[in-house]
Design an enzyme around this catalytic site. Structure first.
Site, mmCIF file in Angstrom:
data_model
loop_
_atom_site.group_PDB
_atom_site.id
_atom_site.type_symbol
_atom_site.label_atom_id
_atom_site.label_comp_id
_atom_site.label_asym_id
_atom_site.label_seq_id
_atom_site.Cartn_x
_atom_site.Cartn_y
_atom_site.Cartn_z
ATOM 1 N N SER A 53 0.807 -1.226 0.000
ATOM 2 C CA SER A 53 0.000 0.000 0.000
ATOM 3 C C SER A 53 0.838 1.274 0.000
ATOM 4 C CB SER A 53 -0.899 0.022 1.248
ATOM 5 O OG SER A 53 -1.756 -1.072 1.252
ATOM 6 N N GLY A 54 2.166 1.139 0.020
ATOM 7 C CA GLY A 54 3.013 2.335 0.056
ATOM 8 C C GLY A 54 3.901 2.382 1.291
ATOM 9 N N TRP A 101 7.587 3.617 0.760
ATOM 10 C CA TRP A 101 7.591 5.064 0.493
ATOM 11 C C TRP A 101 7.392 5.851 1.790
ATOM 12 C CZ3 TRP A 101 3.434 7.628 -3.208
ATOM 13 C CH2 TRP A 101 3.887 8.902 -3.569
ATOM 14 N N HIS A 110 2.329 -4.520 9.729
ATOM 15 C CA HIS A 110 1.168 -4.788 8.862
ATOM 16 C C HIS A 110 -0.021 -5.287 9.702
ATOM 17 C CE1 HIS A 110 3.215 -4.092 5.130
ATOM 18 N NE2 HIS A 110 3.888 -5.204 5.080
ATOM 19 N N SER A 149 -0.160 -5.144 -7.342
ATOM 20 C CA SER A 149 1.178 -5.019 -6.770
ATOM 21 C C SER A 149 1.561 -6.294 -6.015
ATOM 22 C CB SER A 149 1.203 -3.810 -5.832
ATOM 23 O OG SER A 149 2.488 -3.609 -5.326
ATOM 24 N N TYR A 184 -2.185 6.643 -0.624
ATOM 25 C CA TYR A 184 -1.142 6.541 -1.654
ATOM 26 C C TYR A 184 -1.474 7.461 -2.838
ATOM 27 C CZ TYR A 184 2.091 4.186 -4.891
ATOM 28 O OH TYR A 184 3.105 3.899 -5.783
ATOM 29 N N ARG A 232 8.489 -1.032 -8.154
ATOM 30 C CA ARG A 232 8.046 -1.477 -9.476
ATOM 31 C C ARG A 232 7.627 -0.234 -10.250
ATOM 32 N NH1 ARG A 232 3.557 -3.681 -12.204
ATOM 33 N NH2 ARG A 232 2.236 -2.866 -10.526
ATOM 34 N N LYS A 233 6.315 -0.124 -10.548
ATOM 35 C CA LYS A 233 5.869 1.017 -11.356
ATOM 36 C C LYS A 233 5.424 2.195 -10.498
ATOM 37 C CE LYS A 233 3.452 -0.203 -15.484
ATOM 38 N NZ LYS A 233 2.141 -0.727 -15.951
ATOM 39 N N GLY A 234 4.759 1.858 -9.390
ATOM 40 C CA GLY A 234 4.238 2.901 -8.520
ATOM 41 C C GLY A 234 3.215 3.792 -9.197
#
Ligand SMILES: Nc1ncnc2c1ncn2[C@@H]1O[C@H](COP(=O)(O)OS(=O)(=O)O)[C@@H](OP(=O)(O)O)[C@H]1O
Length: 326
Positions: free
Chosen positions: A74-75, A78, A141, A171, A226, A292-294
């Site tokens: 989920s982010g 980041w 988590h 993801s 996100y 990955r792509k985000g």
């Protein structure tokens, strides 16, 4: 898959006698990786559950602790990077030279901000937390209803990052394939996500637990998204800094400090760093697989209209009246 080939947190070989007795009484299920057990409403792989139980028994919160929480994919990475960068900027710049590496260049965010149930309490029932200076930053988590029992009345701060479940699913699928080095069946992963039977699931109750917590006590729980971090990164980084008690000064806002942190923690920048291309977590997950792509809406390239419909219907049912929108 052979049990020994599995990463430690997915295995069943680190259980105390007490935990073996406990899990024999818990609801259980199986997925393509192994057994899952339902403890306090949440599904865990066995060794991860041992980490959760060790945490519940041994963790003593401090008032200044910060806990970064999320459902997987989920982010989390980041959010950890941003939090590290926000606190790092407060350190006296005179004491460091230009040659000093920024912590984010020396280790992956998961190496710097450990998960309770993995890095810390899965490895040991009594991990050494003395190396963490205040404010200690941890992550998890686990759902809020589990976390809060151990935190008791501690006023420590929790930041939760939530992401559109459709992108979380895509993801997760890519991550599982990379992690297990084989193509995972997308349909069965999708079914288990919808039914809520999967590591740290159900997704629906997970998000709701923190959402409700943030409404009850917005000073204790910051609910981030996100998608908003992608669309308005500077505003969200400032919001995070304020919540964590380290707001940007006027001078910093003028000298571009906010944008520097946004750039430092961007996916492009982090994924290009040497450490994130060569290292692994303690549970053998290569660091590069966290990037990955985000992209927001990548699910459109993977989900069929039927799959989308199914998720929309679950969202409608689960979040009716909660004020939570996707
Ligand atoms: N810095 C930064 N900025 C934006 N997006 C980022 C960043 N770092 C990781 N990602 C994307 O987040 C997804 C991984 O989620 P998590 O970090 O929560 O994974 S984990 O739970 O810690 O395993 C995964 O999303 P997908 O690309 O959609 O798979 C990562 O690419």
């Amino acid at each position: 898959m052979n049990e020994k080939e599995l990463p430690p947190h997915l295995r069943e070989d680190n259980l105390s006698e007490e935990t073996k007795t406990l899990i024999s009484s818990l609801p259980w299920n199986k997925d393509f990786i192994g057994n899952l057990y339902k403890y306090k409403g949440c599904w865990y792989y066995p060794n991860t559950l041992q980490g959760v139980l060790n945490f519940e028994k041994g963790f003593k919160p401090q008032e200044t602790d910060i806990i970064l929480a999320s459902f997987p994919k989920s982010g989390t990475t980041w959010l950890k990077a941003l939090t590290i960068a926000l606190f790092e900027r407060l350190k006296n710049s005179n004491s460091s030279s230009d040659d000093d590496l920024h912590p984010l260049q020396s280790d992956n965010p998961h190496g710097i901000v450990p998960f309770f149930e993995f890095n810390l309490y899965l490895k040991s029932s009594t991990p050494d937390l003395t190396k963490f200076s205040s404010p200690r930053v941890f992550s998890t988590h686990m759902p809020f209803h589990t976390l809060r029992l151990t935190l008791k009345d501690s006023p420590c701060k929790i930041v939760y990052v939530c992401r559109n479940v459709k992108d979380v699913f895509v993801s997760l699928w890519y991550f599982r394939c990379a992690h297990l080095e084989k193509e995972v069946d997308m349909k069965s992963l999708f079914e288990s996500l919808c039914e809520g039977v999967g590591s740290f699931g159900p997704f629906w109750e997970h998000v709701l637990s923190y959402w409700r917590g943030s409404l009850e006590d917005p000073k204790q729980i910051l609910f981030m998204r996100y998608e908003e971090m992608k669309s308005e990164p500077s505003a969200q980084v400032k919001r995070l800094a304020e919540f964590l008690g380290c707001p940007f000064t006027e001078e910093e806002e003028e000298d571009g400090s906010v944008d520097k942190i946004v750039e430092l923690c961007s996916l492009r920048n982090l994924s290009g760093m040497e450490v994130n291309n060569s290292g692994k977590t303690f549970n053998t997950v290569p660091y590069f697989t966290f990037f990955r792509k985000g992209e927001v809406g990548d699910f459109k390239n993977h989900l069929t209209p039927e799959m989308e419909n199914k998720i929309d219907m679950i969202i409608e049912e689960k979040y009716k009246g909660s004020g939570l929108k996707f």
